[in-house]
Design an enzyme around this catalytic site. Structure first.
Site, short mmCIF file in Angstrom:
data_model
loop_
_atom_site.label_atom_id
_atom_site.label_comp_id
_atom_site.label_asym_id
_atom_site.label_seq_id
_atom_site.Cartn_x
_atom_site.Cartn_y
_atom_site.Cartn_z
N GLY A 170 58.69 79.18 -15.01
CA GLY A 170 58.93 80.36 -15.67
C GLY A 170 59.29 80.29 -17.01
O GLY A 170 60.08 81.10 -17.73
N ARG A 171 58.81 79.21 -17.71
CA ARG A 171 58.84 79.12 -19.23
C ARG A 171 60.42 78.69 -19.45
O ARG A 171 60.83 78.77 -20.69
CB ARG A 171 58.36 80.11 -20.20
CG ARG A 171 56.80 80.32 -19.75
CD ARG A 171 56.17 81.02 -21.00
NE ARG A 171 54.69 81.20 -20.76
CZ ARG A 171 53.81 80.14 -20.66
NH1 ARG A 171 54.02 78.81 -21.32
NH2 ARG A 171 52.51 80.77 -20.62
N LEU A 172 61.02 78.31 -18.57
CA LEU A 172 62.71 77.98 -18.81
C LEU A 172 62.51 76.36 -18.85
O LEU A 172 63.16 75.69 -18.33
CB LEU A 172 63.52 78.44 -17.44
CG LEU A 172 63.59 79.83 -17.04
CD1 LEU A 172 64.55 80.06 -15.90
CD2 LEU A 172 63.96 80.72 -18.37
N HIS A 173 61.89 76.17 -20.04
CA HIS A 173 61.56 74.65 -20.55
C HIS A 173 62.99 73.95 -20.94
O HIS A 173 63.93 74.85 -21.44
CB HIS A 173 60.83 74.63 -21.56
CG HIS A 173 59.46 75.38 -21.28
ND1 HIS A 173 58.66 75.11 -20.23
CD2 HIS A 173 58.82 76.40 -22.04
CE1 HIS A 173 57.56 76.11 -20.16
NE2 HIS A 173 57.76 76.65 -21.41
#
Ligand SMILES: Cc1cc2nc3c(=O)[nH]c(=O)nc-3n(C[C@H](O)[C@H](O)[C@H](O)COP(=O)(O)O)c2cc1C
Length: 192
Positions: A170-173
């Site tokens: 979820g691009r919650l890097h």
């Protein structure tokens, strides 16, 4: 978990060595150009330890001239299989002559000849001229070892900050930044 980013780097670098293929040590090296603009190219980081990150190059090249005028530099590693990016910022200092000699001696003979034959970053009239130059160098050293050219050596990036970026769903890097202070390393999280 260790709070020394160089130890964390070490651990990731050895994982990259085993799964990322022969160019696992490639990194983009950014320097400051003479007109203060950005300037970037790939290099191979040949040595990484507690002191910093070492690459080797022609000391008359554009990058070396830029670093002589402004020693600030940044490195960016990207390992697609690990899904990890590491950014390093710091200043560069030359390695000892002995460190440069030692590494140069391990290079393949063709690369040693290339280091003499190429005036890196200078204009070239034709590719033929370069091949001729390599042929001449090859004949010159035909009967012995190829010594390290005086204009070829290493530079060590002494890190002032290191950021680890781990890809997450979820691009919650996950990003963790380490900044060097007088008392050691301070770490904080950054938004992705
Ligand atoms: C994967 C890769 C690794 C490279 N490694 C080096 C290196 O370790 N040293 C070097 O001088 N050039 C290396 N090069 C070439 C540089 O990217 C660059 O073209 C060259 O050093 C001239 O840069 P400059 O004109 O900014 O000095 C590499 C290129 C690639 C694509």
């Amino acid at each position: 978990m260790t709070h020394d980013p160089l130890l964390i780097f070490d651990e990731i670098f050895s994982r990259a060595r085993s799964i990322e293929g022969p160019l696992y040590n490639a990194a983009a090296l950014a320097t400051v150009s003479v007109d203060s603009g950005p300037s970037v190219r790939m290099v191979l980081v040949k040595n990484a330890d507690a002191r910093g990150f070492v690459f080797f190059t022609n000391l008359l090249s554009r990058k070396a001239r830029e670093l002589a005028a402004d020693s600030r530099a940044a490195l960016c590693f990207w390992w697609p299989r690990l899904s990890i990016q590491i950014r390093v910022e710091g200043i560069v200092e030359p390695v000892d002559e002995s460190e440069a000699d030692e590494y140069f001696a391990t290079r393949p003979r063709e690369s040693q000849i290339g280091a003499w034959a190429s005036q890196q970053s200078e204009p070239l009239a034709s590719y033929e001229v370069l091949l001729r130059s390599a042929g001449e160098v090859s004949r010159r050293f035909a009967n012995g070892i190829v010594p390290r050219p005086p204009h070829w050596s290493g530079s060590r990036v002494l890190p002032r900050s290191i950021e680890f970026w781990h890809e997450r769903p979820g691009r919650l890097h996950e990003r963790r930044l380490y900044v060097k202070t007088d008392d050691g390393w301070e770490s904080s999280l950054l938004q992705p």
